[in-house]
Design a protein around this motif. Structure first.
Motif, PDB file in Angstrom:
ATOM      1  N   UNK A   2       0.854  -1.179   0.000  1.00  0.00           N
ATOM      2  CA  UNK A   2       0.000   0.000   0.000  1.00  0.00           C
ATOM      3  C   UNK A   2       0.892   1.231   0.000  1.00  0.00           C
ATOM      4  N   UNK A   3       0.624   2.128  -1.005  1.00  0.00           N
ATOM      5  CA  UNK A   3       1.431   3.345  -1.105  1.00  0.00           C
ATOM      6  C   UNK A   3       0.674   4.534  -0.530  1.00  0.00           C
ATOM      7  N   UNK A   4       1.370   5.438   0.120  1.00  0.00           N
ATOM      8  CA  UNK A   4       0.764   6.643   0.675  1.00  0.00           C
ATOM      9  C   UNK A   4       0.217   7.511  -0.465  1.00  0.00           C
ATOM     10  N   UNK A   5      -1.052   7.944  -0.311  1.00  0.00           N
ATOM     11  CA  UNK A   5      -1.668   8.780  -1.341  1.00  0.00           C
ATOM     12  C   UNK A   5      -1.028  10.159  -1.414  1.00  0.00           C
ATOM     13  N   UNK A   6      -0.399  10.582  -0.335  1.00  0.00           N
ATOM     14  CA  UNK A   6       0.213  11.918  -0.300  1.00  0.00           C
ATOM     15  C   UNK A   6       1.638  11.940  -0.832  1.00  0.00           C
ATOM     16  N   UNK A   7       2.470  11.014  -0.302  1.00  0.00           N
ATOM     17  CA  UNK A   7       3.892  11.112  -0.658  1.00  0.00           C
ATOM     18  C   UNK A   7       4.429   9.864  -1.340  1.00  0.00           C
ATOM     19  N   UNK A   8       3.571   8.856  -1.544  1.00  0.00           N
ATOM     20  CA  UNK A   8       3.914   7.632  -2.260  1.00  0.00           C
ATOM     21  C   UNK A   8       4.928   6.733  -1.561  1.00  0.00           C
ATOM     22  N   UNK A   9       5.163   6.945  -0.255  1.00  0.00           N
ATOM     23  CA  UNK A   9       6.048   6.042   0.497  1.00  0.00           C
ATOM     24  C   UNK A   9       5.296   4.736   0.760  1.00  0.00           C
ATOM     25  N   UNK A  46       1.586   5.886   7.016  1.00  0.00           N
ATOM     26  CA  UNK A  46       2.781   6.247   6.261  1.00  0.00           C
ATOM     27  C   UNK A  46       3.880   6.644   7.244  1.00  0.00           C
ATOM     28  N   UNK A  47       5.022   5.960   7.192  1.00  0.00           N
ATOM     29  CA  UNK A  47       6.091   6.277   8.140  1.00  0.00           C
ATOM     30  C   UNK A  47       6.805   7.579   7.798  1.00  0.00           C
ATOM     31  N   UNK A  48       6.493   8.142   6.634  1.00  0.00           N
ATOM     32  CA  UNK A  48       7.182   9.362   6.215  1.00  0.00           C
ATOM     33  C   UNK A  48       6.403  10.630   6.594  1.00  0.00           C
ATOM     34  N   UNK A  49       5.084  10.652   6.272  1.00  0.00           N
ATOM     35  CA  UNK A  49       4.301  11.873   6.522  1.00  0.00           C
ATOM     36  C   UNK A  49       3.214  11.675   7.575  1.00  0.00           C
ATOM     37  N   UNK A  50       2.970  10.425   8.010  1.00  0.00           N
ATOM     38  CA  UNK A  50       1.985  10.180   9.057  1.00  0.00           C
ATOM     39  C   UNK A  50       0.565  10.025   8.558  1.00  0.00           C
ATOM     40  N   UNK A  51       0.353  10.031   7.255  1.00  0.00           N
ATOM     41  CA  UNK A  51      -0.992   9.840   6.703  1.00  0.00           C
ATOM     42  C   UNK A  51      -1.537   8.487   7.143  1.00  0.00           C
TER      43      UNK A  51
END
Ligand SMILES: [Zn+2]
Length: 70
Positions: A2-9, A46-51
């Protein structure tokens, strides 16, 4: 995956959605009395932006409901 919708992480999946201070989850069920729960709602973070995104595992019950509506 599953990819983050905001930052694609790549998101961390299969986490539990909990009501604060209560050891219970929330679930998806059809409306009406005597309907059984279909699926437990899970979340991914998301571990990058918290989404945070909620989702359920798609079961044959969910697919049956989709067929009924189309
Ligand atoms: Zn993100």
């Amino acid at each position: 995956m599953r990819k983050c919708l905001r930052c694609e992480a790549q998101m961390v999946e299969d986490l539990a959605v909990m009501v604060t201070n209560k050891p219970i989850g929330i679930e998806v069920r059809e409306q009406g009395m005597f309907k059984m729960p279909l699926e437990k709602i899970k979340c991914a973070v998301c571990p990058q932006c918290g989404y945070v995104e909620t989702y359920v595992e798609v079961s044959h019950f969910i697919k049956k409901l989709a067929e009924k509506d189309s």
